[in-house]
Design an enzyme around this catalytic site. Sequence first.
Site, mmCIF file in Angstrom:
data_model
loop_
_atom_site.group_PDB
_atom_site.id
_atom_site.type_symbol
_atom_site.label_atom_id
_atom_site.label_comp_id
_atom_site.label_asym_id
_atom_site.label_seq_id
_atom_site.Cartn_x
_atom_site.Cartn_y
_atom_site.Cartn_z
ATOM 1 N N GLU A 77 -48.879 6.846 -0.292
ATOM 2 C CA GLU A 77 -47.828 6.122 -0.027
ATOM 3 C C GLU A 77 -46.914 6.491 1.100
ATOM 4 O OE1 GLU A 77 -45.396 3.444 0.876
ATOM 5 O OE2 GLU A 77 -46.546 2.774 -0.721
ATOM 6 N N ASP A 104 -50.951 7.872 5.772
ATOM 7 C CA ASP A 104 -52.017 7.186 5.726
ATOM 8 C C ASP A 104 -53.169 7.666 4.589
ATOM 9 O OD1 ASP A 104 -54.730 5.989 6.482
ATOM 10 O OD2 ASP A 104 -53.583 5.556 8.399
ATOM 11 N N ASP A 126 -49.652 -4.341 3.188
ATOM 12 C CA ASP A 126 -48.989 -4.861 4.270
ATOM 13 C C ASP A 126 -50.035 -5.945 4.762
ATOM 14 O OD1 ASP A 126 -46.686 -3.521 4.075
ATOM 15 O OD2 ASP A 126 -47.418 -1.809 5.629
ATOM 16 N N LYS A 130 -49.273 -12.273 11.340
ATOM 17 C CA LYS A 130 -49.678 -12.946 12.635
ATOM 18 C C LYS A 130 -50.960 -12.371 13.250
ATOM 19 C CE LYS A 130 -44.762 -12.514 13.845
ATOM 20 N NZ LYS A 130 -43.656 -12.113 14.757
ATOM 21 N N ASP A 162 -50.993 -11.806 -1.830
ATOM 22 C CA ASP A 162 -50.195 -13.109 -2.169
ATOM 23 C C ASP A 162 -50.233 -13.970 -0.842
ATOM 24 O OD1 ASP A 162 -48.284 -11.437 -0.914
ATOM 25 O OD2 ASP A 162 -46.745 -11.956 -2.582
ATOM 26 N N THR A 200 -45.611 -5.227 -10.108
ATOM 27 C CA THR A 200 -44.782 -4.356 -9.362
ATOM 28 C C THR A 200 -43.667 -5.004 -8.745
ATOM 29 O OG1 THR A 200 -46.001 -4.843 -7.159
ATOM 30 C CG2 THR A 200 -46.933 -3.231 -8.686
ATOM 31 N N ARG A 201 -42.569 -4.122 -8.303
ATOM 32 C CA ARG A 201 -41.672 -4.752 -7.718
ATOM 33 C C ARG A 201 -41.770 -5.962 -6.394
ATOM 34 N NH1 ARG A 201 -39.520 0.529 -8.022
ATOM 35 N NH2 ARG A 201 -37.700 0.920 -9.639
ATOM 36 N N TYR A 202 -42.774 -5.320 -5.697
ATOM 37 C CA TYR A 202 -43.071 -6.407 -4.629
ATOM 38 C C TYR A 202 -43.663 -7.504 -5.250
ATOM 39 C CZ TYR A 202 -45.498 -8.237 -0.471
ATOM 40 O OH TYR A 202 -45.954 -9.334 0.180
ATOM 41 N N GLU A 203 -44.615 -7.396 -6.127
ATOM 42 C CA GLU A 203 -45.382 -8.701 -6.505
ATOM 43 C C GLU A 203 -44.281 -9.572 -7.228
ATOM 44 O OE1 GLU A 203 -48.446 -9.598 -10.216
ATOM 45 O OE2 GLU A 203 -48.060 -7.497 -9.804
#
Length: 231
Positions: A77, A104, A126, A130, A162, A200-203
């Site tokens: 991470e 990375d 990520d 675009k 998502d 997860t928090r992001y999800e």
Amino acid sequence: MRTFGRRVGRPLSARQQNLIENLLPALRVPLAAPGTLTRQDLFPDARALWLEIGFGGGEHLVHQALANRDVGLIGCEPFVDGMAKALSAIDGQGAANIRLHMDDARPVLAGLAPGSLERVFLLFPDPWPKVRQHKRRLVQPGFLDLLAAALAPGGQVRFATDVRSYGDHALSVFLADGRFTWLAERAQDWRCPPADHVTTRYEAKRLGDIAPVWFDFAHAPSSAPRRTKFT
């Protein structure tokens, strides 16, 4: 090419800064020459080695470590705040079977001995939504070369997103590769979270344009790849 966004967010607390400075060095994955780092080098007593790429705040990583204490987990991470949150959970919950890399994931994959990994988690990376950003998405043919080299025969990769365009992109890249078999047998297999998943928090923020989709692949040639668009 850089495949992730920012590295630093809000200032760390004194405790978090202390964990970054003092606990992270003890858990850091050592840099290794290509193809030389073995499971035994990191976890002498582990029966298997798993990897999570882009673990965010570490909720899923720590959950898997606590639920599978005989497995060694590597977490990668680049976001400092996420690493600090993960270190707090590791320290507070006693997840001793985790090693970390704050950058990375590709150099870690390249350094692993061939066939080292049994499972890889790539959850909500990520999306670079675009069109001009799509080249920055982690799932590309070159990345699959690294995965295929590091995975054991039959080793599995779990990808989740998502974002509709990234889901289509990732599925197309995996199926076109020929070294991965998509394990889905029915729509529920990609529409519902796997039994061993933890949100997860992001999800939970639901920032994407579709409900999350889940793709599990096995490292093996696929004789009849299935291509599916999301509805």
